[in-house]
Motif scaffolding. Structure first.
Motif, PDB file in Angstrom:
ATOM      1  N   PRO A 173      39.578  52.794  41.427  1.00  0.00           N
ATOM      2  CA  PRO A 173      38.694  51.946  42.030  1.00  0.00           C
ATOM      3  C   PRO A 173      37.319  51.630  42.010  1.00  0.00           C
ATOM      4  N   ALA A 174      37.094  52.657  41.254  1.00  0.00           N
ATOM      5  CA  ALA A 174      35.308  52.730  40.366  1.00  0.00           C
ATOM      6  C   ALA A 174      34.961  51.360  39.879  1.00  0.00           C
ATOM      7  N   THR A 175      35.820  51.210  39.136  1.00  0.00           N
ATOM      8  CA  THR A 175      35.491  50.149  38.016  1.00  0.00           C
ATOM      9  C   THR A 175      36.562  48.387  38.466  1.00  0.00           C
ATOM     10  N   ALA A 176      37.700  48.697  39.716  1.00  0.00           N
ATOM     11  CA  ALA A 176      37.812  47.555  40.385  1.00  0.00           C
ATOM     12  C   ALA A 176      37.305  47.074  41.109  1.00  0.00           C
ATOM     13  N   ALA A 177      38.089  45.325  41.251  1.00  0.00           N
ATOM     14  CA  ALA A 177      37.289  44.813  42.318  1.00  0.00           C
ATOM     15  C   ALA A 177      38.638  43.762  42.641  1.00  0.00           C
ATOM     16  N   LEU A 178      38.402  43.678  44.211  1.00  0.00           N
ATOM     17  CA  LEU A 178      39.443  42.188  44.550  1.00  0.00           C
ATOM     18  C   LEU A 178      38.959  41.468  44.866  1.00  0.00           C
ATOM     19  N   VAL A 179      39.030  40.514  44.261  1.00  0.00           N
ATOM     20  CA  VAL A 179      39.363  39.090  44.145  1.00  0.00           C
ATOM     21  C   VAL A 179      40.093  38.135  44.429  1.00  0.00           C
TER      22      VAL A 179
END
Length: 189
Positions: free
Chosen positions: A7-13
């Motif tokens: 989650p620290a290196t993920a993004a929701l687009v």
């Protein structure tokens, strides 16, 4: 870190969940897609992960592509506020808003720059429509080197055949497909 993504290196687009939504989608309704996307956005915000909300907008329609086509495009029938993000998404100050002028969210925007500045290596993608904005953005993200996870039930197409074709033939070649529940559960929420 979980096995699906960090989650620290993920993004929701989230693609094009804005006031101008039609009613003719399959296999999921626009209401189902919006509810699942809102659930993902809430989970990402709880983890302090990056949330990007993408919408298409234009002041005079002159900045949108107008290619020569074999068939007439569908009528736009735009009303005031057509380009505003849906309130169900619960937009917060920490969300990054991207305004695009074409199907994909990368071309002509600061999306790649903002993701790289935050050290993002994985994108969880959802929205409407599977075969247009979501597919185009996914291909752009793949070409930029991002890992992709597709929230299959937080997106929908103009037809079930369109959605299924992209899900079954394009997505497996460029990323991983999961349900909203599988993505949220992998975040330990």
């Amino acid at each position: 870190m979980n096995s699906l993504f960090n989650p620290a290196t993920a993004a929701l687009v989230v693609i094009d969940l804005q006031q101008w939504l039609g009613n003719q989608y399959a296999p999921y309704t626009s209401q189902q897609v919006v509810a699942n996307a809102a659930s993902l956005a809430q989970a990402f915000r709880q983890q302090e992960s990056f949330v990007v909300l993408v919408h298409v907008s234009s002041k005079d329609m002159m900045d949108l592509p107008r290619p020569t086509l074999d068939q007439s495009p569908p009528p736009m029938n735009l009303s005031a506020g057509w380009d505003e993000l849906l309130p169900e998404l619960g937009v917060t100050e920490s969300d990054h808003i991207v305004t695009k002028k074409q199907w994909g969210a990368f071309y002509g925007t600061d999306l790649d720059l903002q993701l790289r500045r935050r050290g993002i290596d994985t994108i969880v993608l959802c929205g409407i429509a599977t075969g247009l904005g979501v597919d185009t953005t996914s291909r752009e993200a793949f070409m930029h080197g991002y890992n992709l996870i597709f929230a299959e039930d937080a997106m929908t197409g103009f037809s079930e055949a369109e959605h299924n074709h992209v899900r079954d033939y394009i997505f497996p070649r460029i990323g991983r497909t999961r349900t909203t529940k599988e993505i949220v559960d992998s975040m330990g929420l």
